[in-house]
Design a protein around this motif. Sequence first.
Motif, PDB file in Angstrom:
ATOM      1  N   LEU A 188      46.049  48.244  38.898  1.00  0.00           N
ATOM      2  CA  LEU A 188      45.219  47.404  39.784  1.00  0.00           C
ATOM      3  C   LEU A 188      46.156  46.619  40.850  1.00  0.00           C
ATOM      4  N   GLN A 217      43.184  38.171  43.572  1.00  0.00           N
ATOM      5  CA  GLN A 217      44.039  38.453  42.515  1.00  0.00           C
ATOM      6  C   GLN A 217      43.280  37.752  41.095  1.00  0.00           C
ATOM      7  N   ARG A 262      40.885  41.040  40.220  1.00  0.00           N
ATOM      8  CA  ARG A 262      41.376  41.996  39.576  1.00  0.00           C
ATOM      9  C   ARG A 262      41.929  41.818  38.371  1.00  0.00           C
ATOM     10  N   THR A 285      34.341  44.031  44.247  1.00  0.00           N
ATOM     11  CA  THR A 285      35.400  44.067  45.183  1.00  0.00           C
ATOM     12  C   THR A 285      35.021  42.978  46.583  1.00  0.00           C
ATOM     13  N   LEU A 345      38.397  41.149  47.913  1.00  0.00           N
ATOM     14  CA  LEU A 345      39.790  42.156  47.881  1.00  0.00           C
ATOM     15  C   LEU A 345      39.807  42.573  49.268  1.00  0.00           C
ATOM     16  N   SER A 370      43.899  46.383  48.044  1.00  0.00           N
ATOM     17  CA  SER A 370      43.280  45.973  46.676  1.00  0.00           C
ATOM     18  C   SER A 370      42.013  46.774  46.319  1.00  0.00           C
ATOM     19  N   LYS A 371      41.101  46.855  47.386  1.00  0.00           N
ATOM     20  CA  LYS A 371      40.033  47.529  47.216  1.00  0.00           C
ATOM     21  C   LYS A 371      40.193  49.025  46.957  1.00  0.00           C
ATOM     22  N   VAL A 401      41.140  49.415  43.041  1.00  0.00           N
ATOM     23  CA  VAL A 401      39.965  49.264  42.135  1.00  0.00           C
ATOM     24  C   VAL A 401      39.029  50.613  42.202  1.00  0.00           C
TER      25      VAL A 401
END
Length: 561
Positions: free
Chosen positions: A453, A481, A484, A504, A507, A511-512, A515
Motif C-alpha cells: 500500500l 495515509q 491506507r 479511495t 487518495l 496511492s489509488k 490500492v
Amino acid sequence: MRGDATDVQAGKALLHTVVKQQRPLLTGAVLLGLLSTLGLIGQWLALAWLLGEVILPAERWQWSMAYPSVLLFLLALVLRAGAAWGQEYCASRASIAVRQSLRLQLLQLWREGPAWRLGELSAADWASQWGDNIETMDGYVARYWPQQYLALLSPLLMLALIAWLNWLMALILLLAAPLIPLFMVLVGLGAEQINRRHQLERQRLAGHFLNRVKQLRLLRQLGAIAQSSQQIARQSGRYRDLLMATLKVAFLSSAVLEFFASVAVASVAIYIGFVLFGAIDWGPAASISLFSGLTILLLAPEYFQPIRQFAQTYHDKAAALAAAMQLAPWLAKATEPDRSEPQPSDSHALQLTELVSAYPTQALRPPPVTLTVPEHHCLLLSGPSGSGKTTALKTLAGLIPAKAGAFHWPNKHGRMVYLPQQPWIKPGSWADNLRLYAPDASESDMMSVLEQLGLAPLLAEQTNGLATPLNPADTALSGGQLQRLMLARALLAPASVLLLDEPTARLDQQSKALVMAVLAQRKSCQWLLIASHDPAMQQLADHYWFFAATDAGTGLSEAPV
C-alpha cells in the motif's frame, strides 16, 4: 405513565433474572451471614458472662474461672470473621458473574449491529452501558440482595435471645424495628425517580462531552472552544445538582434510621439501669441480672445493625433498577430471533432477493434488487453521494435490517471486515492498530501489507518502526495515509468478505493505483463489496449496483462490467 410502568417492570424482571442465575452463591452468602450473626451473639454472650459473672461480682478471681468465657469469645470471634469473609466472597463472586454475563450479552448485541436495533447509539451511550450501568449491578447483587434477608433474619435471632432473657426488652425492640423501614419508605419514595434522572443525565453528559472532544479540531477552527466549555459547564452543573439531590435523600433516610435506633437503645438502657439500681421492680424486672442486662445492652445496638446496613444498600437497589430499566430493552433484543440478519445458504454465492436497503425510519423506499454474487467476485455499489450506497453496504454487513426482501450468505463465507468511510485509529502503536482484527499477525505480514500500500517508506521515517505510537487526537498522518492504514488493517484480518466504503476517496492517483492493485489480487480469494463513486473502481467490478440520484431509487446491472 404506562410506558414508565412497563419500563419499571422490565427493569425488575431483569434484576430478578440476574439474581436467579446466581441463586446458589447468593443463598450461601445469606446463610454465611446468619452464621456470622451467631458468632456475634456468642461473642457478646461470652463477654457478658465474663464481666457479669466472673470479674465484676468477685473481689478476687482466678484465671480458671474466666478461661471458658475467653475461649468461647475467641472461638466466636473466629467464627464471625470466617463467616463474614465467606459471605463477602460468595456475594462478590455472584456479582462478578452477573456483570460478566451482562457485558457478554451487550458485546454480542453490539457485534450484531446495535445501531438499527436500538436507535443510533453513540460511543458514549455504549460506554455508559458497559461501564456505569453494569457496574451499578455490583451494589445490588453483592450487597442489597443478601442484606434484605439478613435485615429480617439476623434481628430475629438476636430478638429470640433477648426475649428469653427479658420479654419486655424484646417487645420494645420489636416495636421500634418496623418504624424504621416505614419512615425510610416514606422518605425514599422519590429515590428511584431521582436515580433514573441521575442515570439519564450522566449518559447525556458523557455523550455531549465525547462529541465535543471528537470535534475539538473543528471547534478550534471555528473559535467555539469557549462556548463549548460553557455548555459543558452548564450540563455539569445540572448533573451536580441532581447528584446532590440524591445525596440529600440518602442522608435523610439515614437520619431517620439513626433517630429511631437511638431512641430504642436509650429506652432499653434506661430501663435496665433503673432495674439494676432498684428503682423499678414491676414487670419482668426480677429476671434482669448483671449478666442478662449486659447481654441485652450489648445486643441492642447490634439488633439495628443489619437494618442499618440494609438502609445503606437501599440506594444500591434504586440505582440498579434505574440502570436495569435502560439495559432491559437492549438485552431483550439480544435474545430475540432476527429475521433480517444475513441468513446462511447452501449455495456458493451471495443471493439478494427483492432486497430493499433503507433505515427503519426512512420514508424513501428504493426499488427492490435481486442479484447473485458468486464466490470471489466483486460487487460495486455506485452512485452519487447520499444516494444510499453506505446504507446498502451496512445492510449486507448485517448492521441494519433490510426494509424488505432478504439476502443469504453461503455457510462457508466466514468472517467479515467492514471498513467505514471515516478512518479511525486507537491509542497505541502502528502494530497495535494493524493487529486489531488479526492479533496473530507477524511483523513480516504487517510489513508486506504496508509495502503493497506504499506505507513502508513512511514507516521507515519513524524512529521506532511498528512500535511508533499513534495518537488519535493529534496524528501526523494525512487523510489518505490513514485511509491506507485502515485498509492494511482490514487486509490483515483472516476474513473471506471485505466490505469497503469509499476506499479511495482521499487518495491521490499513485496511492489509488496501489490500492486498486492490492484489491485486484484479493479478489481471487475473497468477496469484495465496495461502495464507491470512483469510476476507476469499475475495473474491479464483476457486478454493478447503481444508485440513482433521484428519489426513484436504484438501478441494477447483473452482467459483468
